[in-house]
Design a protein around this motif. Structure first.
Motif, short mmCIF file in Angstrom:
data_model
loop_
_atom_site.label_atom_id
_atom_site.label_comp_id
_atom_site.label_asym_id
_atom_site.label_seq_id
_atom_site.Cartn_x
_atom_site.Cartn_y
_atom_site.Cartn_z
N VAL A 129 0.75 -1.19 0.18
CA VAL A 129 0.01 0.06 0.01
C VAL A 129 0.82 1.22 0.01
O VAL A 129 0.34 2.19 0.31
CB VAL A 129 -0.98 0.10 1.37
CG1 VAL A 129 -1.99 -1.28 0.98
CG2 VAL A 129 -0.27 -0.11 2.43
N ARG A 130 2.29 1.21 -0.44
CA ARG A 130 3.29 2.36 -0.62
C ARG A 130 2.75 3.33 -1.34
O ARG A 130 2.83 4.47 -0.95
CB ARG A 130 4.46 1.83 -0.76
CG ARG A 130 5.52 3.02 -0.72
CD ARG A 130 6.81 2.47 -0.77
NE ARG A 130 7.28 1.24 0.04
CZ ARG A 130 8.13 0.61 -0.36
NH1 ARG A 130 8.80 0.61 -1.29
NH2 ARG A 130 8.37 -0.48 0.50
N THR A 131 2.00 2.94 -2.42
CA THR A 131 1.71 3.77 -3.60
C THR A 131 0.16 3.59 -4.28
O THR A 131 -0.36 2.63 -3.71
CB THR A 131 2.56 3.69 -4.96
OG1 THR A 131 2.53 2.63 -5.39
CG2 THR A 131 4.25 4.07 -4.50
N ARG A 132 -0.26 4.38 -4.66
CA ARG A 132 -1.56 4.53 -5.18
C ARG A 132 -1.89 3.55 -6.26
O ARG A 132 -2.69 2.75 -6.49
CB ARG A 132 -2.12 5.88 -5.58
CG ARG A 132 -2.42 6.70 -4.55
CD ARG A 132 -3.11 8.12 -5.19
NE ARG A 132 -3.36 8.90 -3.90
CZ ARG A 132 -3.75 10.23 -4.07
NH1 ARG A 132 -4.29 10.69 -5.28
NH2 ARG A 132 -3.99 10.92 -2.86
N ARG A 133 -0.61 3.40 -7.02
CA ARG A 133 -0.52 2.41 -8.02
C ARG A 133 -0.54 1.05 -7.66
O ARG A 133 -1.47 0.23 -8.06
CB ARG A 133 0.85 2.62 -9.17
CG ARG A 133 0.97 1.66 -10.03
CD ARG A 133 2.37 1.80 -10.66
NE ARG A 133 2.71 0.71 -11.52
CZ ARG A 133 3.28 -0.23 -11.26
NH1 ARG A 133 3.79 -0.36 -9.98
NH2 ARG A 133 3.52 -1.05 -12.14
N ASN A 134 0.17 0.83 -6.42
CA ASN A 134 0.05 -0.58 -5.82
C ASN A 134 -1.37 -0.71 -5.24
O ASN A 134 -1.88 -2.00 -5.43
CB ASN A 134 1.07 -0.80 -4.55
CG ASN A 134 2.55 -0.60 -5.31
OD1 ASN A 134 2.87 -0.77 -6.25
ND2 ASN A 134 3.46 -0.82 -3.99
N ILE A 135 -1.98 0.08 -4.76
CA ILE A 135 -3.41 0.03 -4.32
C ILE A 135 -4.36 -0.65 -5.41
O ILE A 135 -4.99 -1.30 -5.16
CB ILE A 135 -3.81 1.16 -3.38
CG1 ILE A 135 -3.04 1.13 -2.09
CG2 ILE A 135 -5.34 0.97 -3.04
CD1 ILE A 135 -3.08 2.46 -1.17
N ALA A 136 -4.47 0.34 -6.51
CA ALA A 136 -5.11 0.25 -7.61
C ALA A 136 -5.06 -1.21 -7.90
O ALA A 136 -5.84 -1.95 -8.38
CB ALA A 136 -4.91 1.40 -8.59
N LEU A 137 -3.61 -1.55 -8.30
CA LEU A 137 -3.31 -2.79 -8.88
C LEU A 137 -3.64 -4.19 -8.02
O LEU A 137 -4.33 -4.90 -8.53
CB LEU A 137 -1.78 -3.23 -9.00
CG LEU A 137 -1.29 -2.33 -10.46
CD1 LEU A 137 0.18 -2.45 -10.16
CD2 LEU A 137 -1.87 -2.83 -11.67
N SER A 138 -3.53 -3.86 -6.68
CA SER A 138 -4.21 -4.86 -5.75
C SER A 138 -5.79 -5.05 -5.98
O SER A 138 -6.06 -6.14 -5.94
CB SER A 138 -3.78 -4.50 -4.30
OG SER A 138 -2.28 -4.29 -4.38
N PHE A 139 -6.39 -3.86 -5.73
CA PHE A 139 -7.92 -4.04 -5.79
C PHE A 139 -8.26 -4.59 -7.36
O PHE A 139 -9.31 -5.12 -7.36
CB PHE A 139 -8.61 -2.72 -5.62
CG PHE A 139 -8.79 -2.47 -4.32
CD1 PHE A 139 -9.46 -3.09 -3.35
CD2 PHE A 139 -8.01 -0.98 -3.48
CE1 PHE A 139 -9.63 -3.09 -1.98
CE2 PHE A 139 -8.29 -1.12 -1.95
CZ PHE A 139 -9.15 -2.04 -1.44
#
Length: 154
Positions: free
Chosen positions: A76-86
């Protein structure tokens, strides 16, 4: 026999239930390391239960917990990581629905039709539940590990 420091050791049915649940969570966690699901978190939960009975589980708990929390923080470090995870969670849930519905095998499928999405809703519901758990863990990780002024770079 392991030493049990600081608390009374569970006995009888409570002990058996804790051991069964602990070993089950460890098995699920190990499987989820290579399959879809929160493997490290299930391992932490299983080792936490087994640590009430076994010295070796207490020794293994802290390093596994540290790795699980580090992976959660990194995710969850970056918004990109969060978006890819979701996005991955959404894909997993949609595959679960597709698996449950079981459309006919497509023409490009090289095996017999019986090998197209075997298991039906028993497999599909497992994927959907895994997706929901993953979404809950992502939300928890955002609340717990993402700083207010987190970087948005990839």
């Amino acid at each position: 026999m392991a030493r049990f420091i600081g608390r009374t050791r569970p006995r009888g049915a409570k002990r058996v239930a804790g051991l069964v649940l602990g070993w089950l969570l460890v098995a699920i966690g190990l499987a989820a390391l290579v399959l879809p699901g929160p493997g490290l978190l299930a391992l932490v939960a299983g080792l936490t239960m087994l640590a009430q009975q076994y010295e070796w589980a207490r020794r293994w708990l802290q390093p596994v917990k540290t790795r699980a929390f580090a992976a959660a923080a990194h995710g969850v470090r970056t918004r990109r990581n969060i978006a890819l995870s979701f996005a991955a969670v959404l894909v997993m849930a949609l595959v679960g629905v597709l698996w449950g519905i079981q459309p006919p095998a497509p023409g490009w499928w090289p095996l017999e039709a019986q090998w197209w999405l075997p298991g039906g809703w028993s497999v599909g519901s497992g994927l959907i539940v895994s997706a929901l758990l993953a979404a809950a863990f992502i939300a928890y990780s955002i609340r717990r590990f993402r700083p207010r002024s987190a970087p948005d770079a990839a």
